[in-house]
Design a protein around this motif. Structure first.
Motif, PDB file in Angstrom:
ATOM      1  N   LYS A 133       0.811  -1.215   0.000  1.00  0.00           N
ATOM      2  CA  LYS A 133       0.000   0.000   0.000  1.00  0.00           C
ATOM      3  C   LYS A 133       0.845   1.265   0.000  1.00  0.00           C
ATOM      4  O   LYS A 133       0.417   2.292  -0.532  1.00  0.00           O
ATOM      5  CB  LYS A 133      -0.929   0.002   1.225  1.00  0.00           C
ATOM      6  CG  LYS A 133      -1.983  -1.089   1.209  1.00  0.00           C
ATOM      7  CD  LYS A 133      -2.908  -0.955   0.012  1.00  0.00           C
ATOM      8  CE  LYS A 133      -4.003  -1.996   0.012  1.00  0.00           C
ATOM      9  NZ  LYS A 133      -4.889  -1.874  -1.179  1.00  0.00           N
ATOM     10  N   ALA A 134       2.024   1.237   0.592  1.00  0.00           N
ATOM     11  CA  ALA A 134       2.876   2.429   0.638  1.00  0.00           C
ATOM     12  C   ALA A 134       4.328   1.996   0.785  1.00  0.00           C
ATOM     13  O   ALA A 134       4.627   0.993   1.442  1.00  0.00           O
ATOM     14  CB  ALA A 134       2.477   3.347   1.788  1.00  0.00           C
ATOM     15  N   ILE A 135       5.242   2.764   0.156  1.00  0.00           N
ATOM     16  CA  ILE A 135       6.673   2.489   0.213  1.00  0.00           C
ATOM     17  C   ILE A 135       7.410   3.798   0.458  1.00  0.00           C
ATOM     18  O   ILE A 135       7.134   4.798  -0.209  1.00  0.00           O
ATOM     19  CB  ILE A 135       7.177   1.848  -1.097  1.00  0.00           C
ATOM     20  CG1 ILE A 135       6.500   0.495  -1.339  1.00  0.00           C
ATOM     21  CG2 ILE A 135       8.693   1.693  -1.085  1.00  0.00           C
ATOM     22  CD1 ILE A 135       6.807  -0.090  -2.715  1.00  0.00           C
ATOM     23  N   ASP A 136       8.315   3.800   1.408  1.00  0.00           N
ATOM     24  CA  ASP A 136       9.175   4.960   1.666  1.00  0.00           C
ATOM     25  C   ASP A 136      10.612   4.460   1.662  1.00  0.00           C
ATOM     26  O   ASP A 136      11.095   3.899   2.648  1.00  0.00           O
ATOM     27  CB  ASP A 136       8.826   5.599   3.008  1.00  0.00           C
ATOM     28  CG  ASP A 136       9.537   6.932   3.213  1.00  0.00           C
ATOM     29  OD1 ASP A 136      10.629   7.121   2.635  1.00  0.00           O
ATOM     30  OD2 ASP A 136       9.017   7.787   3.962  1.00  0.00           O
ATOM     31  N   LEU A 137      11.299   4.652   0.539  1.00  0.00           N
ATOM     32  CA  LEU A 137      12.656   4.144   0.413  1.00  0.00           C
ATOM     33  C   LEU A 137      13.635   4.876   1.327  1.00  0.00           C
ATOM     34  O   LEU A 137      14.642   4.294   1.754  1.00  0.00           O
ATOM     35  CB  LEU A 137      13.121   4.250  -1.046  1.00  0.00           C
ATOM     36  CG  LEU A 137      12.362   3.372  -2.053  1.00  0.00           C
ATOM     37  CD1 LEU A 137      12.901   3.595  -3.464  1.00  0.00           C
ATOM     38  CD2 LEU A 137      12.463   1.898  -1.668  1.00  0.00           C
ATOM     39  N   SER A 143       4.249  -0.401   3.916  1.00  0.00           N
ATOM     40  CA  SER A 143       2.937  -0.697   4.485  1.00  0.00           C
ATOM     41  C   SER A 143       2.236  -1.681   3.559  1.00  0.00           C
ATOM     42  O   SER A 143       2.278  -1.533   2.334  1.00  0.00           O
ATOM     43  CB  SER A 143       2.096   0.572   4.621  1.00  0.00           C
ATOM     44  OG  SER A 143       2.748   1.519   5.447  1.00  0.00           O
ATOM     45  N   PHE A 144       1.595  -2.702   4.146  1.00  0.00           N
ATOM     46  CA  PHE A 144       0.893  -3.685   3.330  1.00  0.00           C
ATOM     47  C   PHE A 144      -0.322  -4.194   4.081  1.00  0.00           C
ATOM     48  O   PHE A 144      -0.391  -4.150   5.308  1.00  0.00           O
ATOM     49  CB  PHE A 144       1.811  -4.844   2.941  1.00  0.00           C
ATOM     50  CG  PHE A 144       2.396  -5.597   4.100  1.00  0.00           C
ATOM     51  CD1 PHE A 144       1.793  -6.745   4.596  1.00  0.00           C
ATOM     52  CD2 PHE A 144       3.561  -5.161   4.713  1.00  0.00           C
ATOM     53  CE1 PHE A 144       2.322  -7.440   5.666  1.00  0.00           C
ATOM     54  CE2 PHE A 144       4.115  -5.856   5.784  1.00  0.00           C
ATOM     55  CZ  PHE A 144       3.497  -6.993   6.258  1.00  0.00           C
ATOM     56  N   ALA A 154       6.165  -2.127   8.328  1.00  0.00           N
ATOM     57  CA  ALA A 154       7.445  -2.749   8.656  1.00  0.00           C
ATOM     58  C   ALA A 154       8.582  -1.809   8.308  1.00  0.00           C
ATOM     59  O   ALA A 154       8.587  -1.190   7.243  1.00  0.00           O
ATOM     60  CB  ALA A 154       7.615  -4.065   7.907  1.00  0.00           C
ATOM     61  N   VAL A 155       9.535  -1.705   9.225  1.00  0.00           N
ATOM     62  CA  VAL A 155      10.775  -0.971   8.982  1.00  0.00           C
ATOM     63  C   VAL A 155      11.857  -2.001   8.701  1.00  0.00           C
ATOM     64  O   VAL A 155      12.188  -2.811   9.576  1.00  0.00           O
ATOM     65  CB  VAL A 155      11.159  -0.094  10.191  1.00  0.00           C
ATOM     66  CG1 VAL A 155      12.449   0.674   9.905  1.00  0.00           C
ATOM     67  CG2 VAL A 155      10.023   0.861  10.538  1.00  0.00           C
ATOM     68  N   LEU A 156      12.409  -1.996   7.501  1.00  0.00           N
ATOM     69  CA  LEU A 156      13.358  -3.016   7.068  1.00  0.00           C
ATOM     70  C   LEU A 156      14.776  -2.538   7.343  1.00  0.00           C
ATOM     71  O   LEU A 156      15.209  -1.520   6.813  1.00  0.00           O
ATOM     72  CB  LEU A 156      13.169  -3.304   5.577  1.00  0.00           C
ATOM     73  CG  LEU A 156      11.726  -3.646   5.182  1.00  0.00           C
ATOM     74  CD1 LEU A 156      11.636  -3.937   3.698  1.00  0.00           C
ATOM     75  CD2 LEU A 156      11.195  -4.817   5.991  1.00  0.00           C
ATOM     76  N   ARG A 157      15.519  -3.277   8.159  1.00  0.00           N
ATOM     77  CA  ARG A 157      16.817  -2.822   8.626  1.00  0.00           C
ATOM     78  C   ARG A 157      17.991  -3.646   8.105  1.00  0.00           C
ATOM     79  O   ARG A 157      19.111  -3.421   8.514  1.00  0.00           O
ATOM     80  CB  ARG A 157      16.839  -2.793  10.165  1.00  0.00           C
ATOM     81  CG  ARG A 157      15.763  -1.895  10.768  1.00  0.00           C
ATOM     82  CD  ARG A 157      16.043  -1.604  12.225  1.00  0.00           C
ATOM     83  NE  ARG A 157      15.003  -0.801  12.826  1.00  0.00           N
ATOM     84  CZ  ARG A 157      14.879   0.519  12.706  1.00  0.00           C
ATOM     85  NH1 ARG A 157      15.750   1.186  11.968  1.00  0.00           N
ATOM     86  NH2 ARG A 157      13.901   1.170  13.299  1.00  0.00           N
ATOM     87  N   GLY A 171       0.716  -1.820  -5.006  1.00  0.00           N
ATOM     88  CA  GLY A 171      -0.163  -2.800  -5.619  1.00  0.00           C
ATOM     89  C   GLY A 171       0.461  -4.160  -5.812  1.00  0.00           C
ATOM     90  O   GLY A 171      -0.257  -5.125  -6.114  1.00  0.00           O
ATOM     91  N   ASP A 172       1.782  -4.285  -5.652  1.00  0.00           N
ATOM     92  CA  ASP A 172       2.428  -5.590  -5.762  1.00  0.00           C
ATOM     93  C   ASP A 172       1.931  -6.525  -4.658  1.00  0.00           C
ATOM     94  O   ASP A 172       1.608  -6.079  -3.547  1.00  0.00           O
ATOM     95  CB  ASP A 172       3.950  -5.451  -5.661  1.00  0.00           C
ATOM     96  CG  ASP A 172       4.577  -5.035  -6.977  1.00  0.00           C
ATOM     97  OD1 ASP A 172       3.892  -5.103  -8.013  1.00  0.00           O
ATOM     98  OD2 ASP A 172       5.756  -4.631  -6.967  1.00  0.00           O
ATOM     99  N   VAL A 173       1.899  -7.802  -4.965  1.00  0.00           N
ATOM    100  CA  VAL A 173       1.481  -8.825  -4.010  1.00  0.00           C
ATOM    101  C   VAL A 173       2.711  -9.626  -3.605  1.00  0.00           C
ATOM    102  O   VAL A 173       3.456 -10.113  -4.465  1.00  0.00           O
ATOM    103  CB  VAL A 173       0.403  -9.746  -4.602  1.00  0.00           C
ATOM    104  CG1 VAL A 173       0.013 -10.832  -3.600  1.00  0.00           C
ATOM    105  CG2 VAL A 173      -0.823  -8.930  -5.013  1.00  0.00           C
TER     106      VAL A 173
END
Length: 232
Positions: A133-137, A143-144, A154-157, A171-173
């Motif tokens: 639903k949302a991506i902040d690079l 957000s999904f 999720a915060v990817l570390r 929109g990716d699954v």
């Protein structure tokens, strides 16, 4: 390992350092090692009605393991047993092919012997599918929404997950797999000796639910290794 039977939280922070696999341009996916810990413990109680085992670690801390109604019984385990335990947890994610079936969670147990000592494994593969639903690079945040309608942030570390995030768009699954396993060896001085052909660890009939692929459900040889996190 009570998380073997609990679902995802609404907000999660993946503060991890271990890297198990990197994404590829042809088939975007990533997998990271979240936990790999060892401990010694004594079995305080085995509540077969509640499907719980209470362990006391060497430092006195108590651990409750919930093994779920799907497992008939824990391999070999009884009150008073002295254990050497390893906890392993991995997280994997990959793009879901269009039209692919929903991922299925599995719970598997196995038993065998290690150098004449009884050995057991519980492995859970908790799988779910989410729509981005949302991506902040800049902040490595995604957000999904999962199929139950819950929104997750999720915060990817880790670099692997950040590289995977860069391949995604709204929109990716994505299929997400959290693999958790507990493996233990009973180190009592007097232990039951294996049969002549009992050295190899094997899944007993009835102790497996929706059997996971062999590369996932098969317990690792001693010394124990982390199970591969699959995104199926």
């Amino acid at each position: 390992m009570s998380s073997l039977v609990t679902g995802s939280v609404a907000v999660c922070t993946l503060a991890v350092a271990g890297l198990a696999a990197a994404p590829s341009a042809a088939h975007a996916q990533a997998s990271v090692l979240l936990k790999n810990q060892t401990a010694t413990a004594v079995v305080e109680t085995v509540d077969r009605d509640a499907r719980e085992v209470l362990l006391r670690e060497g430092n006195g801390h108590l651990i409750t393991i919930e093994y779920g109604s799907a497992v008939r019984d824990l391999p070999h385990l009884h009150e008073g047993d002295h254990l050497k335990i390893r906890f392993v947890e991995t997280l994997g994610a990959q793009m879901a092919p269009p039209g692919s079936p929903l991922p299925e969670s599995t719970l598997t147990t196995a038993r065998g012997y290690a150098h004449g000592h009884p050995r057991g494994v519980i492995a859970a593969f908790n799988r779910e599918r989410g729509t981005i639903k949302a991506i902040d690079l800049k902040t490595h945040t995604v957000s999904f929404v999962t199929d139950d309608g819950a929104l997750h942030v999720a915060v990817l570390r880790t670099q692997a997950m950040q590289d995977f995030l860069a391949t995604l768009k709204i929109g990716d699954v994505v299929d997400i797999t959290r693999a958790e396993s507990i493996s233990y060896v009973i180190t009592n001085e007097n232990v039951q000796q294996p049969q002549a052909n009992g050295q190899q660890l094997a899944v007993p009939a009835g102790d497996s639910v929706a059997a996971a692929p062999a590369t996932q459900a098969a317990p690792p040889p001693a010394p124990l290794e982390a199970p591969a996190a699959a995104g199926q």
